[in-house]
Design a protein around this motif. Structure first.
Motif, PDB file in Angstrom:
ATOM      1  N   UNK A 150      43.089  37.079  37.646  1.00 20.02           N
ATOM      2  CA  UNK A 150      43.051  37.125  39.106  1.00 20.02           C
ATOM      3  C   UNK A 150      44.451  37.284  39.686  1.00 20.02           C
ATOM      4  N   UNK A 151      45.362  36.454  39.204  1.00 26.39           N
ATOM      5  CA  UNK A 151      46.720  36.489  39.722  1.00 26.39           C
ATOM      6  C   UNK A 151      47.411  37.801  39.442  1.00 26.39           C
ATOM      7  N   UNK A 152      47.227  38.326  38.238  1.00 27.12           N
ATOM      8  CA  UNK A 152      47.904  39.572  37.890  1.00 27.12           C
ATOM      9  C   UNK A 152      47.409  40.739  38.726  1.00 27.12           C
ATOM     10  N   UNK A 153      46.096  40.798  38.978  1.00 27.63           N
ATOM     11  CA  UNK A 153      45.593  41.927  39.754  1.00 27.63           C
ATOM     12  C   UNK A 153      45.975  41.778  41.228  1.00 27.63           C
ATOM     13  N   UNK A 154      46.102  40.535  41.722  1.00 26.77           N
ATOM     14  CA  UNK A 154      46.591  40.325  43.080  1.00 26.77           C
ATOM     15  C   UNK A 154      48.069  40.702  43.188  1.00 26.77           C
ATOM     16  N   UNK A 155      48.848  40.305  42.194  1.00 26.53           N
ATOM     17  CA  UNK A 155      50.268  40.645  42.186  1.00 26.53           C
ATOM     18  C   UNK A 155      50.467  42.145  42.057  1.00 26.53           C
ATOM     19  N   UNK A 187      54.561  45.982  32.749  1.00 31.95           N
ATOM     20  CA  UNK A 187      53.662  46.977  32.176  1.00 31.95           C
ATOM     21  C   UNK A 187      52.206  46.655  32.468  1.00 31.95           C
ATOM     22  N   UNK A 188      51.834  45.374  32.384  1.00 29.33           N
ATOM     23  CA  UNK A 188      50.466  44.971  32.696  1.00 29.33           C
ATOM     24  C   UNK A 188      50.138  45.222  34.162  1.00 29.33           C
ATOM     25  N   UNK A 189      51.080  44.951  35.044  1.00 25.77           N
ATOM     26  CA  UNK A 189      50.853  45.179  36.471  1.00 25.77           C
ATOM     27  C   UNK A 189      50.674  46.667  36.759  1.00 25.77           C
ATOM     28  N   UNK A 190      51.461  47.478  36.110  1.00 21.53           N
ATOM     29  CA  UNK A 190      51.342  48.931  36.294  1.00 21.53           C
ATOM     30  C   UNK A 190      49.972  49.415  35.840  1.00 21.53           C
ATOM     31  N   UNK A 191      49.505  48.924  34.689  1.00 24.07           N
ATOM     32  CA  UNK A 191      48.176  49.318  34.194  1.00 24.07           C
ATOM     33  C   UNK A 191      47.074  48.811  35.112  1.00 24.07           C
ATOM     34  N   UNK A 196      42.573  49.583  37.873  1.00 24.17           N
ATOM     35  CA  UNK A 196      41.776  48.793  38.796  1.00 24.17           C
ATOM     36  C   UNK A 196      41.317  47.458  38.251  1.00 24.17           C
ATOM     37  N   UNK A 197      41.804  47.061  37.078  1.00 19.83           N
ATOM     38  CA  UNK A 197      41.459  45.750  36.516  1.00 19.83           C
ATOM     39  C   UNK A 197      42.676  45.169  35.801  1.00 19.83           C
ATOM     40  N   UNK A 198      42.668  43.853  35.656  1.00 19.63           N
ATOM     41  CA  UNK A 198      43.682  43.153  34.871  1.00 19.63           C
ATOM     42  C   UNK A 198      42.973  42.196  33.931  1.00 19.63           C
ATOM     43  N   UNK A 199      43.635  41.899  32.820  1.00 24.30           N
ATOM     44  CA  UNK A 199      43.034  41.038  31.799  1.00 24.30           C
ATOM     45  C   UNK A 199      43.908  39.823  31.525  1.00 24.30           C
ATOM     46  N   UNK A 207      41.514  29.816  24.302  1.00 20.56           N
ATOM     47  CA  UNK A 207      40.082  30.008  24.146  1.00 20.56           C
ATOM     48  C   UNK A 207      39.396  30.742  25.272  1.00 20.56           C
ATOM     49  N   UNK A 208      40.149  31.113  26.320  1.00 18.49           N
ATOM     50  CA  UNK A 208      39.544  31.787  27.471  1.00 18.49           C
ATOM     51  C   UNK A 208      40.027  33.227  27.591  1.00 18.49           C
ATOM     52  N   UNK A 209      39.085  34.109  27.947  1.00 16.66           N
ATOM     53  CA  UNK A 209      39.374  35.503  28.243  1.00 16.66           C
ATOM     54  C   UNK A 209      38.880  35.800  29.651  1.00 16.66           C
ATOM     55  N   UNK A 210      39.487  36.792  30.292  1.00 20.08           N
ATOM     56  CA  UNK A 210      39.119  37.055  31.682  1.00 20.08           C
ATOM     57  C   UNK A 210      39.425  38.503  32.054  1.00 20.08           C
ATOM     58  N   UNK A 211      38.626  39.050  32.972  1.00 19.30           N
ATOM     59  CA  UNK A 211      38.883  40.358  33.559  1.00 19.30           C
ATOM     60  C   UNK A 211      38.714  40.219  35.068  1.00 19.30           C
ATOM     61  N   UNK A 212      39.608  40.847  35.831  1.00 16.31           N
ATOM     62  CA  UNK A 212      39.594  40.724  37.285  1.00 16.31           C
ATOM     63  C   UNK A 212      39.847  42.071  37.939  1.00 16.31           C
ATOM     64  N   UNK A 213      39.318  42.218  39.161  1.00 15.58           N
ATOM     65  CA  UNK A 213      39.516  43.435  39.947  1.00 15.58           C
ATOM     66  C   UNK A 213      39.885  43.054  41.372  1.00 15.58           C
ATOM     67  N   UNK A 214      40.673  43.906  42.050  1.00 10.78           N
ATOM     68  CA  UNK A 214      41.115  43.578  43.412  1.00 10.78           C
ATOM     69  C   UNK A 214      40.080  43.954  44.464  1.00 10.78           C
ATOM     70  N   UNK A 215      40.018  43.148  45.499  1.00 12.23           N
ATOM     71  CA  UNK A 215      39.267  43.488  46.708  1.00 12.23           C
ATOM     72  C   UNK A 215      40.292  44.077  47.670  1.00 12.23           C
TER      73      UNK A 215
END
Length: 261
Positions: A150-155, A187-191, A196-199, A207-215
């Motif tokens: 969430x934070x990476x895709x917002x940033x 590099x992650x922010x650029x991708x 349109x998503x960040x991981x 133990x946690x994985x996540x995928x997020x997209x911006x509104x």
């Protein structure tokens, strides 16, 4: 363990000379895991005189911002009521909830809605079922942007000035897999902007994985919020949910634009 305001992402409480400053210091002394704090612990955490804490806490009790119990003080329902009156977040949550619920029904994994505040992501909503992964996130809580999807895709959609400020660090290493190298994070922010998503791969919690997209706002560049799906290592495949998360975030963005949010 001492819970400092800066550890909870609230920044140091600097103004202790006013009544309001003292009241905020007491309220912010409560950490996410604290249900009740005795007077002595409030004194220790706020570094205020015992008499001052006792007096100000009494005022907060009278105004329903704290409750007094046999074992100390706890945050009161009056704070919850005030929080629900925050118009921007309330409108966002009301409009987002159908999309979050639909996303949960599609994935049956933990769904989050978050917004950016400073260099952190604040969780506005969290939906999880019986098999939800154990995660440190909670509604109203916050995490550093650099270690969450969430934070990476917002940033990523916050602009170059914000990138520079965050990448200048320090970047806290919360797990062995937290990305703390500015070049790798950039590099992650650029991708994230390109795809349109960040991981997140066990970067905030093992133990946690996540995928997020911006509104996105109507300008198509600025993120007003973000949506994510989180699951545990072994069962969850974040890449397989990327399209669903993107679709939910895009639909919510369109709804917000129509409502003039």
């Amino acid at each position: 363990m001492e819970v400092r305001p800066e550890d909870r992402g609230e920044g140091p409480v600097r103004d202790r000379d006013t009544v309001l400053g003292k009241a905020l210091a007491i309220l912010r002394a409560f950490g996410p895991a604290d249900s009740v704090l005795p007077l002595a612990e409030l004194v220790r955490r706020t570094d205020l005189p015992k008499g001052t804490v006792h007096r100000v806490a009494g005022d907060l009790v009278r105004h329903r911002l704290l409750d007094r119990t046999a074992h100390g003080y706890r945050l009161s329902g009056g704070l919850f009521e005030l929080g629900l009156r925050a118009s921007a977040e309330r409108t966002l949550l009301e409009l987002a909830m159908p999309f979050l619920q639909d996303l949960y029904e599609r994935t049956h994994e933990t769904v989050h809605l978050g917004v950016r505040e400073g260099h952190e992501v604040v969780y506005i909503a969290k939906i999880g079922g019986h098999r939800q992964a154990r995660a440190p996130s909670r509604t109203g809580g916050r995490m550093p942007m650099h270690c969450t999807a969430l934070g990476k895709v917002l940033l990523a959609h916050a602009g170059e000035e914000e990138w520079t400020a965050v990448l200048a660090g320090p970047l806290e290493r919360r797990t062995p897999r937290t990305v703390v190298a500015p070049g790798l994070l950039r590099g992650q922010l650029t991708r994230a902007v390109e795809t349109g998503v960040a991981y997140e791969v066990e970067e905030s919690t093992p133990g946690l994985l996540c995928v997020a997209a911006p509104v996105l706002a109507p300008d198509g560049r600025t993120a007003v919020a973000a949506i994510s799906v989180t699951g545990p290592v072994g069962r969850f495949r974040p890449e397989s949910h990327a399209n669903a998360v993107r679709a939910a975030a895009t639909a919510l963005g369109s709804t917000l634009a129509r409502r003039g949010y």
